[in-house]
Design a protein around this motif. Structure first.
Motif, PDB file in Angstrom:
ATOM      1  N   PHE A  71      -7.936 -10.867  -0.314  1.00 56.03           N
ATOM      2  CA  PHE A  71      -7.219 -10.104   0.708  1.00 56.03           C
ATOM      3  C   PHE A  71      -7.378  -8.609   0.450  1.00 56.03           C
ATOM      4  O   PHE A  71      -7.439  -8.165  -0.700  1.00 56.03           O
ATOM      5  N   THR A  72      -7.398  -7.841   1.533  1.00 56.20           N
ATOM      6  CA  THR A  72      -7.455  -6.385   1.430  1.00 56.20           C
ATOM      7  C   THR A  72      -6.467  -5.777   2.408  1.00 56.20           C
ATOM      8  O   THR A  72      -6.517  -6.062   3.606  1.00 56.20           O
ATOM      9  N   ILE A  73      -5.587  -4.939   1.876  1.00 51.57           N
ATOM     10  CA  ILE A  73      -4.645  -4.223   2.717  1.00 51.57           C
ATOM     11  C   ILE A  73      -5.155  -2.811   2.937  1.00 51.57           C
ATOM     12  O   ILE A  73      -5.726  -2.201   2.032  1.00 51.57           O
ATOM     13  N   SER A  74      -4.956  -2.307   4.148  1.00 48.25           N
ATOM     14  CA  SER A  74      -5.385  -0.946   4.457  1.00 48.25           C
ATOM     15  C   SER A  74      -4.419  -0.346   5.464  1.00 48.25           C
ATOM     16  O   SER A  74      -3.655  -1.079   6.115  1.00 48.25           O
TER      17      SER A  74
ATOM     18  N   ILE B 245       0.852  -1.184   0.000  1.00 49.45           N
ATOM     19  CA  ILE B 245       0.000   0.000   0.000  1.00 49.45           C
ATOM     20  C   ILE B 245       0.891   1.238   0.000  1.00 49.45           C
ATOM     21  O   ILE B 245       1.930   1.278   0.660  1.00 49.45           O
ATOM     22  N   SER B 246       0.499   2.231  -0.767  1.00 45.71           N
ATOM     23  CA  SER B 246       1.291   3.439  -0.889  1.00 45.71           C
ATOM     24  C   SER B 246       1.239   4.267   0.389  1.00 45.71           C
ATOM     25  O   SER B 246       0.422   4.028   1.278  1.00 45.71           O
ATOM     26  N   ARG B 247       2.123   5.249   0.457  1.00 52.95           N
ATOM     27  CA  ARG B 247       2.177   6.117   1.638  1.00 52.95           C
ATOM     28  C   ARG B 247       0.823   6.722   1.951  1.00 52.95           C
ATOM     29  O   ARG B 247       0.410   6.798   3.100  1.00 52.95           O
ATOM     30  N   SER B 248       0.160   7.174   0.918  1.00 53.98           N
ATOM     31  CA  SER B 248      -1.117   7.862   1.111  1.00 53.98           C
ATOM     32  C   SER B 248      -2.275   6.903   1.337  1.00 53.98           C
ATOM     33  O   SER B 248      -3.345   7.302   1.782  1.00 53.98           O
TER      34      SER B 248
END
Length: 127
Positions: free
Chosen positions: A68-71, A51-54
């Motif tokens: 899968f979900t990254i947050s 996941i990006s910085r933002s």
């Protein structure tokens, strides 16, 4: 120096869900791209999700897309990995990783791009 601590691993059955969390000890969390890697038994460590910085961009390895979900929560210095429809092939030690990123929208996808690693948390999916 960034310390990462994963939590949430465990033993589940096929089809179950599990949520992993990673807490980072840094005041500059929003300058780091974050990711999850895993190392199945007898295999090399592999990229799972980034996941990006933002938080606006995410990348997944093909085998977990749609499951899968990254947050991330930059206010709490945490990232999560929601894992659904787990299969025995998801059995592995899961690692949280952090890498400095100069571009807010870039997702880091190789292990070499990550500088800091957690100790790992075991996920076991049984039949």
């Amino acid at each position: 120096q960034v310390q990462l601590a994963e939590s949430g691993g465990g033993l589940v059955q096929v089809g179950d869900s599990l949520r992993l969390s990673c807490a980072a000890s840094t005041r500059t969390f929003s300058t780091y791209g974050m990711g999850w890697f895993r190392q199945p038994p007898g295999k090399e460590r592999q990229f799972v999700a980034g996941i990006s910085r933002s938080g606006e961009r995410t990348v997944y390895t093909d085998s977990v897309k749609g499951r899968f979900t990254i947050s991330r929560d930059n206010a709490r210095n945490t990232i999560d990995l929601q894992m659904n429809s787990l299969t025995p092939e998801d059995t592995a030690v899961y690692y949280c990783a952090a890498g400095l990123s100069t571009i807010p929208s870039v997702v880091l996808i190789t292990a070499r791009q990550y500088t800091y690693w957690g100790q790992g948390t075991q996920v076991t999916v049984s039949t």
